[in-house]
Design an enzyme around this catalytic site. Sequence first.
Site, PDB file in Angstrom:
ATOM      1  NE  ARG A  31      -4.136   0.044   1.462  1.00 10.43           N
ATOM      2  CZ  ARG A  31      -5.377   0.535   0.877  1.00 10.43           C
ATOM      3  NH1 ARG A  31      -5.482   1.814   0.755  1.00 10.43           N
ATOM      4  NH2 ARG A  31      -6.022  -0.255   0.306  1.00 10.43           N
ATOM      5  CD  GLU A  58      -7.469   2.413   6.273  1.00 15.36           C
ATOM      6  OE1 GLU A  58      -8.131   2.020   5.372  1.00 15.36           O
ATOM      7  OE2 GLU A  58      -6.279   1.716   6.614  1.00 15.36           O
TER       8      GLU A  58
HETATM    9  N1  MTE Z   1     -12.508   4.848  14.381  1.00 18.59           N
HETATM   10  C1  MTE Z   1     -12.464   4.433  15.648  1.00 18.59           C
HETATM   11  N2  MTE Z   1     -13.130   5.478  16.484  1.00 18.59           N
HETATM   12  N3  MTE Z   1     -11.698   3.673  16.176  1.00 18.59           N
HETATM   13  C2  MTE Z   1     -10.892   2.786  15.510  1.00 18.59           C
HETATM   14  O1  MTE Z   1     -10.367   1.933  15.790  1.00 18.59           O
HETATM   15  N4  MTE Z   1     -10.104   2.392  13.307  1.00 18.59           N
HETATM   16  C3  MTE Z   1      -9.775   3.047  11.909  1.00 18.59           C
HETATM   17  C4  MTE Z   1     -10.911   3.570  11.260  1.00 18.59           C
HETATM   18  N5  MTE Z   1     -11.578   4.508  12.260  1.00 18.59           N
HETATM   19  C5  MTE Z   1     -10.948   3.097  13.963  1.00 18.59           C
HETATM   20  C6  MTE Z   1     -11.482   4.173  13.484  1.00 18.59           C
HETATM   21  C7  MTE Z   1      -9.273   1.867  11.026  1.00 18.59           C
HETATM   22  S1  MTE Z   1      -7.750   1.732  10.880  1.00 18.59           S
HETATM   23  C8  MTE Z   1     -10.027   1.505   9.950  1.00 18.59           C
HETATM   24  S2  MTE Z   1      -9.283   0.471   8.524  1.00 18.59           S
HETATM   25  C9  MTE Z   1     -11.491   1.792   9.869  1.00 18.59           C
HETATM   26  O2  MTE Z   1     -11.789   2.491  10.898  1.00 18.59           O
HETATM   27  C10 MTE Z   1     -12.337   0.454   9.932  1.00 18.59           C
HETATM   28  O3  MTE Z   1     -13.511   0.595  10.046  1.00 18.59           O
HETATM   29  P1  MTE Z   1     -14.506   0.890   8.868  1.00 18.59           P
HETATM   30  O4  MTE Z   1     -13.778  -0.074   7.489  1.00 18.59           O
HETATM   31  O5  MTE Z   1     -15.742   0.586   9.287  1.00 18.59           O
HETATM   32  O6  MTE Z   1     -14.395   2.173   8.320  1.00 18.59           O
HETATM   33 MO1  MOS Z   2      -7.144  -0.203   9.278  1.00 19.97          MO
HETATM   34  S1  MOS Z   2      -5.205   0.142   9.556  1.00 19.97           S
HETATM   35  O1  MOS Z   2      -7.034  -1.087   7.847  1.00 19.97           O
HETATM   36  O2  MOS Z   2      -7.340  -1.597  10.429  1.00 19.97           O
END
Ligand code: MTE
Ligand code: MOS
Length: 800
Positions: free
Chosen positions: A323, A732
């Site tokens: 990535r 992200e």
């Molecule tokens: N938001 C919160 N509050 N807590 C989290 O742990 N993880 C992030 C993001 N936002 C996270 C977060 C990461 S690394 C990812 S990949 C995505 O949320 C995963 O969730 P989604 O695919 O439902 O967006």
């Molecule tokens: Mo998010 S780093 O892809 O869990």
Amino acid sequence: MSKQHGPLADRPVNPKVGLEISHESAPLHVTGAALYTDDLLGRYPGALHAWPLQSSVAHARITRLDVEPAYAVPGVVHVLTADDVPGVNDAGIKGDEPLFPGEIMYYGHAICWVLGETLEAARLGANAIEVDVEPLPSIMTLAEAIDAQSFQGHQRTVARGDVVSGLKDATYRFDGEFEFGGQEHFYLETNAALAHVDEAGQVFVQSSTQHPSETQEIVAHVLGLRSNEVTVQCLRMGGGFGGKEMQPHGLAAVAALGTTLTGRPVLLRLNRTQDITMTGKRHPFHATWEVGFDADHRICALRATLTSDGGWSLDLSEPVLARALCHIDNAYFVPHIEVHGRIAQTHKTSQTAFRGFGGPQGMIVLEDILGRCAPLLDVAPEELRRRNFYAPGQSTPYGQPVRHAERLADIWSILTERSELDRRRGEIEQHNQEHPHTKRALAMTPVKFGISFNLTAFNQAGALVHVYRDGSVLINHGGTEMGQGLHTKMIQVAATALGVPLDIVRLAPTRTDKVPNTSATAASSGADLNGGAIKDACEQIRTRLAVVAAGRMGIHPDDVRFADGLVTGIGFHDRQIPFAELVHDAYFQRVQLWAAGFYRTEGLHWSSERMQGEPFKYFAYGASVSEVEVDGFTGAYRLRRADIVQDVGDTLSPLVDLGQVEGGFVQGAGWLTLEELCWDCGDTPTRGRLSTQAASTYKIPSFSEMPEVFNVHLYELATESGVVYGSKAVGEPPLMQAFSVREALRAAVGAFGPTGHSVDLGSPATPEAVYWAIERARQATSSSRPANSRGALVAATPGS
Ligand code: MTE
Ligand code: MOS
């Protein structure tokens, strides 16, 4: 698919997606009633507690392990070692992560685990264990690893065009080096697993895991069981941020092994020090680069080598590197490019996924280059950036057309206006003229982030939707909740697809025995994938119900409409059947009222060897402007204002998305400015020890670091065709909006010196790093080119 299944992106009338509702667990979060894995202990009387024996050496062979003394400690029930493992002694999927190691690979490595009646007993038991080791040489830094050629995993290259002639023909040429730090996840909930076995030998593990199916697989292989003998459940996590994608597996396996051996429930919860010293973090990287610009300041070629610090084992280092390589271009077209990537093996925690998953590490390299080169090219940084944006019709270095590239320029101009850029620039200039010891600056940076797992197979999801006879709805899906609001969005998707009010939809905990073979909730694709699967399940049910309703109304099933819990037909607005009544009728006609849904992202292809293909369904775009004020005496700074425009397609849940953008940005700013992981790298007895292993020494952003003015705007009229209800991922991408903070700091530092000199800024740009950069800026000479900032940047003679 039946005709009733509308296009994925279309919204019906009165959709429940798009409504401003708060997080489905918000009341539980604020009252403390929300349950996390550790909170479940009270339900398991007689549970044992697990405590690790951690190594206090970075690299060594274990020559003797005597666990007998532990058994003399009152309350110690069992010491788990490699001898107890009936299956495979490995916590990962690459075969390089022994769960109970024979060779210590990093300071803090868990050698064995003690099970005690109390946590204290287990801790004292671990203290009593005797270990003899034969120390081995250790590698702590990227420089040491590169010197020793200590690499692991595949090395990959993304290339297009002819970088040699591209560089040769460039009007301006620069080269440099850049090393930047990693990041601790610092989720509020540390890793936890609670395991028990039922009377049939079925193993049940509750785990703080973003990837329950993989936790299940690894527990099964450690125990020598089949997957159908292990169930993993995740109620919710207190943050994951990628840190619970791979790291929970081994911990769950230890708890599961303990419960199968003792017959008693086992709780394993790391305390903060254990979590921070044992589990992996964001990869630090080192980069060397050469770049060429034409006379119009367009990038003509980029050659770079990225070396990530993978720590002791691979886990996700290969996909993280992939990535990074796929994001070094960020928002910019680079016609000739060759980027090599490799993964160093060092004696540190095994670095892993972290919000952005390598994307930020790729993007920061080119953003740093642009920030350093702009003064040397005598062009404003934001103009240099804008000029190099992808244009519609252009493709990425790995061959994917950049669809909707025009959004970059559009977002840029919207943001310029919304952030009052021109007015503020004048004010800043005036402030800086009047204040020799504090300088303000602002910077504007773009984001383009690819959405989908690079590994095509992961882009699938399942769901299970039940409609009960009373018309109430229960949904299950394969995604996990970590605070990001996925469950909230999924309730909204189900209510929209079934045309029912939000309050009759309930969501059941994520479990591998409900929805199997799930992907990690990661890559920001949780809502895209699971939303697609839920919509599919709901539409199957709705299609069957439509037949029943059509029969009652004497119309064609295609003409039946579901909205707000009422079922009508086109031209039958005077006749409405309550949803629950229709469900009741359907039951008596023996119509199936539940369905399993499935979704696979169409149109993806990726070759990880060639690093070519179309790995992403689409790109999420955005841009941000940050303004900082820097104190010339101390290097301390404040983030005065941040403005963000984020492309989330048509938002599924505006408040959730807003929170994601704000949180992502602040977390990114933490990575880039505050959070510094320090390891003992000297030749001392504590070599390899993480010295920043608590909140007192590892500084994460808090309220005081929030931008004083913070404006987030969701890009409008942004329907993404081909994604559930026209939305885009949001988890992200906002993290990388924080590049503007770092670039603003660079500009403010630059204001302490003469115009036209290049500012080389460490990352994280801590007050200390900013202070030293100011010192260098003050000593820099005028704008004469070729400039030479610490010998890193050398401009080629134009035309050479
Ligand atoms: N938001 C919160 N509050 N807590 C989290 O742990 N993880 C992030 C993001 N936002 C996270 C977060 C990461 S690394 C990812 S990949 C995505 O949320 C995963 O969730 P989604 O695919 O439902 O967006
Ligand atoms: Mo998010 S780093 O892809 O869990």
